[in-house]
Design an enzyme around this catalytic site. Structure first.
Site, short mmCIF file in Angstrom:
data_model
loop_
_atom_site.label_atom_id
_atom_site.label_comp_id
_atom_site.label_asym_id
_atom_site.label_seq_id
_atom_site.Cartn_x
_atom_site.Cartn_y
_atom_site.Cartn_z
N CYS A 16 1.00 -0.93 -0.25
CA CYS A 16 0.06 -0.03 0.10
C CYS A 16 0.87 1.36 0.04
O CYS A 16 1.93 1.07 0.32
CB CYS A 16 -1.00 0.25 1.24
N GLY A 42 -0.14 0.33 -5.15
CA GLY A 42 -1.29 -0.32 -4.85
C GLY A 42 -2.24 0.35 -6.13
O GLY A 42 -2.30 1.56 -6.02
N ASN A 121 -0.03 1.13 6.07
CA ASN A 121 0.98 0.34 5.14
C ASN A 121 1.59 -0.66 5.92
O ASN A 121 2.18 -0.48 7.00
CB ASN A 121 1.74 1.25 4.30
N GLY A 122 1.24 -2.12 5.63
CA GLY A 122 2.08 -3.17 6.29
C GLY A 122 0.96 -4.26 6.69
O GLY A 122 -0.13 -4.18 5.83
N TYR A 262 12.55 -4.16 -5.64
CA TYR A 262 11.63 -4.07 -6.46
C TYR A 262 10.26 -3.17 -6.18
O TYR A 262 9.95 -2.39 -7.05
CB TYR A 262 10.91 -5.62 -6.42
#
Ligand code: SF4
Length: 483
Positions: A16, A42, A121-122, A262
């Site tokens: 995210c 996302g 986020n996570g 990435y």
């Protein structure tokens, strides 16, 4: 709603992206721009919450890309205020790949001392246990997201103000969390004690911004100030500036090393280093570890590009764009038929025949997940007349799932979980296949001494199987840790 594409099945999905600003006029415009720059993290859905004194809290949550939803003046006019936060999502918990609008963040809660919104986020590794306990005690969940637990924990906290409540809530959470949150006047940012996911602070005029990555600060013209440190909480207001403290027990940081390979954009800065430069250096390390006689080094676009440049530079083998990516795939096909779907990777990538015919090609890719794409790309190159195809991979074999906010297939679907490197080479039918070593990856990421096996400098669980945070919920579901 963006299309699922066959190519996407063979990549780990970014998690995210989160963004927030305070002290700027028309905050929603800045948040929309920031989310647009974080879209790679996302693509399923996005949301924005803002506040202003006259209209209170307002929000918009939509399925699909930021550019398709949050650029109209009509919508942005419904989001007035000089403070706001936003979130772009690829679901990592809840309904994977089928985001429902109720799962789209930011989440909002009304407390006795005022409202608050959060974007996470996570992934919380004890979310199932927290959720069960909260429901037993009367909480009514609106979504299937682990992140909603944070709002309910805040509601049950006895903290005197919202920052205190958020701090108490996050002390009960385990796992990876970078959070941006807001009250009527304050922007808050928190990173989990290991700092698994990124979060950075920026300055824009008299205001401030928080973002998953620095590339989103650039787009709004904000100056990158610093990273929020692992375990740090900042409370920011236009009036008092940035107040920082460390509410959690201090631990050695374990930032996600896959962000370097990435997930993050190459124009972002992570841990004080350019992501592009780290990726280029991965290519240098790969060329040293796994040299091969060949005529041309080509990237699998786009994320293999910096590593291919590094490989070419170190090996002295010329670099070329042997594969061209169709930038507009995903938006043009409205309803792919089976026939189109079966074209698979050809929809997104095409071989530059004139360049590769008759040549021995080294293809540099960021990762191999299931191996399906690797095989198809190899076939395309051979069909186009390549003499040999050698794969060099800019990450070690991905043999374990991630439980910290990245969508990975189940372990048995990961090709590296069931095959050795040589078996993978034969299975994929390539002339050679080599992955960078963990030590080589750490060297490229700035640790000249390589991985400290006693106390690794990063999270690398998807490669090593050594999970820095116990995946409690998954163990309860039967997941077996490495013995
Ligand atoms: S398991 Fe892999 S993808 Fe997940 S946080 Fe750790 S390094 Fe990153």
């Amino acid at each position: 709603m963006p299309l699922a594409h066959p190519f996407d099945d063979d990549k780990l999905k970014e998690e995210c992206g989160i963004f927030g600003v305070v002290g700027v006029a028309d905050a929603a415009n800045f948040v929309a721009l920031g989310l647009h720059a974080l879209q790679h993290r996302g693509q399923e859905a996005g949301g924005i919450v803002v506040h202003d004194a006259e209209h209170g809290f307002n929000s918009a949550r939509r399925m699909g890309y930021v550019r398709d939803n949050f650029t109209s003046a009509e919508l942005l006019q419904t989001l007035p205020g000089n403070i706001g936060i936003g979130h772009v999502r690829y679901s990592t918990a809840g309904n994977k790949g089928q985001t429902a609008i109720r799962d789209v963040q930011p989440f909002f809660g009304e407390f006795s001392m005022g409202g608050a919104a959060i974007a996470h986020n996570g992934n919380l590794t004890n979310a199932a246990a927290l959720r069960r306990d909260l429901i037993d005690r009367g909480a009514i969940f609106q979504s299937s997201s682990d992140s909603e637990c944070i709002i309910h924990l805040m509601a049950r906290s006895m903290g005197r103000n919202i920052p205190d409540r958020m701090e108490e809530a996050l002390r009960k959470a385990e796992g990876a969390f970078s959070v941006v949150a807001m009250t009527r006047t304050k922007l808050m940012g928190v990173r989990d004690p290991l700092g698994v996911r990124p979060l950075v602070l920026g300055k824009i005029g008299d205001g401030w911004a928080l973002s998953s990555e620095t590339c989103a600060l650039d787009i709004i013209g904000a100056e990158f100030v610093r990273e929020i440190e692992p375990g740090e909480m900042v409370v920011i207001s236009a009036k008092d500036g940035v107040q920082s403290h460390f509410p959690f027990r201090r631990q050695e940081p374990r930032f996600c090393i896959f962000e370097q390979v990435y997930f993050s954009r190459p124009d972002s800065i992570l841990s004080g280093r350019s992501v592009y430069e780290t990726r280029r250096q991965i290519g240098v390390e790969l060329a040293r570890e796994a040299p091969v006689d060949a005529d041309l080094v080509c990237p699998v676009p786009d994320s293999g590009t910096p590593a291919a440049i590094g490989f070419s530079h170190e090996s002295g083998i010329p670099y070329g764009m042997g594969i061209i990516r169709n930038q507009y795939m995903g938006r043009t096909f409205i309803e792919p038929t089976d026939a189109i779907r079966n074209m698979g990777v050809r929809l997104k990538l095409n071989v530059n025949r004139a360049l590769i015919a008759g040549k021995r090609i080294i293809l540099v890719d960021d990762s191999v997940v299931r191996g399906t794409t690797t095989r198809k790309i190899k076939d395309m190159l051979l069909d186009a007349g390549a003499a040999e195809v050698h794969f060099r991979i800019a990450s070690p074999p991905t043999a374990w799932p991630c439980f910290y906010g990245v969508d990975t297939p189940q372990r048995e679907k990961l090709i590296a979980a069931t095959m050795t490197e040589d078996e993978m080479r034969d299975h994929l039918g390539v002339d050679s296949l080599r992955f960078i070593s963990l030590d080589g990856l750490y060297r490229a990421a700035g640790h000249a001494e390589g991985r400290n096996n006693a106390c690794p400098q990063f999270c690398d669980a998807c490669f090593s199987g050594e999970y820095p945070i116990k995946p409690t919920d998954m163990i309860a579901k039967g997941f077996e840790l490495k013995s």
